[in-house]
Design a protein around this motif. Sequence first.
Motif, PDB file in Angstrom:
ATOM      1  N   THR A  72       0.826  -1.199   0.000  1.00 23.38           N
ATOM      2  CA  THR A  72       0.000   0.000   0.000  1.00 23.38           C
ATOM      3  C   THR A  72       0.868   1.260   0.000  1.00 23.38           C
ATOM      4  N   ALA A  73       1.951   1.240   0.758  1.00 19.99           N
ATOM      5  CA  ALA A  73       2.858   2.393   0.799  1.00 19.99           C
ATOM      6  C   ALA A  73       3.501   2.632  -0.567  1.00 19.99           C
ATOM      7  N   GLU A  74       3.861   1.566  -1.265  1.00 19.99           N
ATOM      8  CA  GLU A  74       4.440   1.717  -2.613  1.00 19.99           C
ATOM      9  C   GLU A  74       3.427   2.321  -3.582  1.00 19.99           C
ATOM     10  N   ILE A  75       2.190   1.881  -3.485  1.00 19.13           N
ATOM     11  CA  ILE A  75       1.155   2.410  -4.375  1.00 19.13           C
ATOM     12  C   ILE A  75       0.881   3.879  -4.044  1.00 19.13           C
ATOM     13  N   ALA A  76       0.814   4.194  -2.762  1.00 19.93           N
ATOM     14  CA  ALA A  76       0.565   5.579  -2.347  1.00 19.93           C
ATOM     15  C   ALA A  76       1.675   6.511  -2.823  1.00 19.93           C
ATOM     16  N   GLY A  77       2.905   6.043  -2.849  1.00 20.34           N
ATOM     17  CA  GLY A  77       4.035   6.874  -3.228  1.00 20.34           C
ATOM     18  C   GLY A  77       4.269   6.984  -4.724  1.00 20.34           C
ATOM     19  N   SER A  78       3.418   6.373  -5.514  1.00 18.61           N
ATOM     20  CA  SER A  78       3.580   6.384  -6.970  1.00 18.61           C
ATOM     21  C   SER A  78       2.583   7.342  -7.611  1.00 18.61           C
ATOM     22  N   ASP A  79       3.033   7.972  -8.699  1.00 17.52           N
ATOM     23  CA  ASP A  79       2.172   8.895  -9.440  1.00 17.52           C
ATOM     24  C   ASP A  79       1.520   8.255 -10.651  1.00 17.52           C
ATOM     25  N   ALA A  80       2.103   7.168 -11.129  1.00 19.75           N
ATOM     26  CA  ALA A  80       1.600   6.479 -12.322  1.00 19.75           C
ATOM     27  C   ALA A  80       2.097   5.039 -12.278  1.00 19.75           C
ATOM     28  N   PHE A  81       1.445   4.195 -13.076  1.00 17.56           N
ATOM     29  CA  PHE A  81       1.767   2.767 -13.050  1.00 17.56           C
ATOM     30  C   PHE A  81       1.831   2.192 -14.455  1.00 17.56           C
ATOM     31  N   VAL A  82       2.681   1.188 -14.589  1.00 19.16           N
ATOM     32  CA  VAL A  82       2.718   0.356 -15.782  1.00 19.16           C
ATOM     33  C   VAL A  82       2.675  -1.081 -15.286  1.00 19.16           C
ATOM     34  N   ILE A  83       1.691  -1.821 -15.740  1.00 17.76           N
ATOM     35  CA  ILE A  83       1.634  -3.242 -15.395  1.00 17.76           C
ATOM     36  C   ILE A  83       2.191  -4.031 -16.561  1.00 17.76           C
ATOM     37  N   VAL A  84       3.201  -4.843 -16.269  1.00 16.69           N
ATOM     38  CA  VAL A  84       3.709  -5.801 -17.250  1.00 16.69           C
ATOM     39  C   VAL A  84       2.826  -7.029 -17.076  1.00 16.69           C
ATOM     40  N   ALA A  85       1.882  -7.166 -17.994  1.00 14.83           N
ATOM     41  CA  ALA A  85       0.742  -8.057 -17.800  1.00 14.83           C
ATOM     42  C   ALA A  85       0.857  -9.341 -18.616  1.00 14.83           C
ATOM     43  N   ALA A  86       1.056 -10.425 -17.913  1.00 16.52           N
ATOM     44  CA  ALA A  86       0.941 -11.733 -18.543  1.00 16.52           C
ATOM     45  C   ALA A  86      -0.537 -12.021 -18.782  1.00 16.52           C
ATOM     46  N   GLU A  87      -0.826 -12.841 -19.778  1.00 14.39           N
ATOM     47  CA  GLU A  87      -2.213 -13.281 -19.978  1.00 14.39           C
ATOM     48  C   GLU A  87      -2.281 -14.777 -19.762  1.00 14.39           C
ATOM     49  N   TYR A  88      -3.111 -15.180 -18.829  1.00 17.64           N
ATOM     50  CA  TYR A  88      -3.361 -16.597 -18.556  1.00 17.64           C
ATOM     51  C   TYR A  88      -4.848 -16.866 -18.792  1.00 17.64           C
ATOM     52  N   ASN A  89      -5.168 -17.750 -19.698  1.00 18.29           N
ATOM     53  CA  ASN A  89      -6.566 -18.144 -19.911  1.00 18.29           C
ATOM     54  C   ASN A  89      -7.487 -16.941 -20.134  1.00 18.29           C
ATOM     55  N   PHE A  90      -7.079 -16.045 -21.039  1.00 20.38           N
ATOM     56  CA  PHE A  90      -7.866 -14.871 -21.432  1.00 20.38           C
ATOM     57  C   PHE A  90      -7.900 -13.784 -20.362  1.00 20.38           C
ATOM     58  N   GLY A  91      -7.127 -13.882 -19.300  1.00 17.23           N
ATOM     59  CA  GLY A  91      -7.183 -12.867 -18.256  1.00 17.23           C
ATOM     60  C   GLY A  91      -5.846 -12.669 -17.574  1.00 17.23           C
ATOM     61  N   PRO A  92      -5.799 -11.750 -16.617  1.00 18.57           N
ATOM     62  CA  PRO A  92      -4.567 -11.491 -15.886  1.00 18.57           C
ATOM     63  C   PRO A  92      -4.322 -12.573 -14.826  1.00 18.57           C
ATOM     64  N   PRO A  93      -3.090 -12.691 -14.357  1.00 18.28           N
ATOM     65  CA  PRO A  93      -2.797 -13.652 -13.289  1.00 18.28           C
ATOM     66  C   PRO A  93      -3.575 -13.319 -12.014  1.00 18.28           C
ATOM     67  N   ALA A  94      -3.973 -14.351 -11.301  1.00 18.05           N
ATOM     68  CA  ALA A  94      -4.734 -14.152 -10.058  1.00 18.05           C
ATOM     69  C   ALA A  94      -3.953 -13.328  -9.043  1.00 18.05           C
ATOM     70  N   VAL A  95      -2.642 -13.525  -8.977  1.00 17.90           N
ATOM     71  CA  VAL A  95      -1.828 -12.790  -8.013  1.00 17.90           C
ATOM     72  C   VAL A  95      -1.881 -11.289  -8.286  1.00 17.90           C
ATOM     73  N   LEU A  96      -1.990 -10.891  -9.534  1.00 20.16           N
ATOM     74  CA  LEU A  96      -2.105  -9.478  -9.879  1.00 20.16           C
ATOM     75  C   LEU A  96      -3.467  -8.932  -9.469  1.00 20.16           C
ATOM     76  N   LYS A  97      -4.530  -9.633  -9.799  1.00 16.87           N
ATOM     77  CA  LYS A  97      -5.870  -9.168  -9.417  1.00 16.87           C
ATOM     78  C   LYS A  97      -5.964  -9.013  -7.903  1.00 16.87           C
ATOM     79  N   ASN A  98      -5.376  -9.949  -7.172  1.00 15.29           N
ATOM     80  CA  ASN A  98      -5.366  -9.858  -5.719  1.00 15.29           C
ATOM     81  C   ASN A  98      -4.619  -8.608  -5.254  1.00 15.29           C
ATOM     82  N   ALA A  99      -3.484  -8.311  -5.868  1.00 11.06           N
ATOM     83  CA  ALA A  99      -2.704  -7.126  -5.500  1.00 11.06           C
ATOM     84  C   ALA A  99      -3.493  -5.853  -5.776  1.00 11.06           C
ATOM     85  N   LEU A 100      -4.257  -5.828  -6.858  1.00  9.74           N
ATOM     86  CA  LEU A 100      -5.110  -4.675  -7.140  1.00  9.74           C
ATOM     87  C   LEU A 100      -6.202  -4.541  -6.083  1.00  9.74           C
ATOM     88  N   ASP A 101      -6.780  -5.660  -5.679  1.00  9.33           N
ATOM     89  CA  ASP A 101      -7.930  -5.649  -4.778  1.00  9.33           C
ATOM     90  C   ASP A 101      -7.599  -5.238  -3.344  1.00  9.33           C
TER      91      ASP A 101
END
Length: 194
Positions: A72-101
Motif C-alpha cells: 500500500t505504501a508503494e502504491i501511495a508513493g507512486s504517481d503512475a503505473f505500468v503493469i507488465v501483464a501476462a495473460e493466462y486463460n484470457f485474463g490477468p494472473p490471479a496474483v495481480l488481481k489480488n494485489a489490485l484488490d
Amino acid sequence: MTTVSIIISSTREGRFGDQPAQWFYDHLAKRQGVTANLLDLRDFPMPFFDQMMPPASPGRPAYMHEVVQRWTAEIAGSDAFVIVAAEYNFGPPAVLKNALDWVYPEWNRKPIGFVSYGSAAGARGVQQLREAAVELQMAPIRSAVHLPRETLMAYFTGGDVQSALANSDDAAEAMINDLLWWSTALKSARSQAA
C-alpha cells in the motif's frame, strides 16, 4: 519528480515478465524528472483478500498484514503505473488481481498503462485490467505495448530477447509520452483537490 512504478504481474517460475519490465524501466530511466520503480509481486506475497471491509470502505481499520502495508505504501508513493501483464486463460494472473484488490484510495486518480504478452499479445487480459482500473478510479491510457508472439518465443527458445524487445521501442516511447502527460495532469488536479 514523477514516480512511475512498473508492476511485474507474474510470480511463476520461469516467467518472462521480468525481461520486458527491465526493458521498460530502462526506457523510463532516460526521462528527465522521472523516478522509475520496479515492483515485483514476488516481493509482496500477499494472502488472498479476506477482509470483512473492502479497501474502498470509509473508516475501515488499517490492515494488519505487514506485506499489505508495504504494498500500500508503494502504491501511495507512486504517481503512475505500468503493469507488465501476462495473460493466462484470457485474463490477468490471479496474483495481480489480488494485489489490485488489496488497495483502493491509493490507486485513485492516477494513470496506468500496460505492457502485455501471451495469447493475442495479452490484449484480452489487458481489457479486463482496464475495467478493473476504472473501478479503482484510475485513468487507463489508450496507448499500450502488446509484445508480439515472436518476442515471447525468443525467450522460450533461447533467442535474442533484447533485440526482440527493441522492435517495440517506438510503442514504448509513445506509451511513456502519454503516461507522463496524464501523470502531470492528474498530479496537478490531485494537488488542487487536496
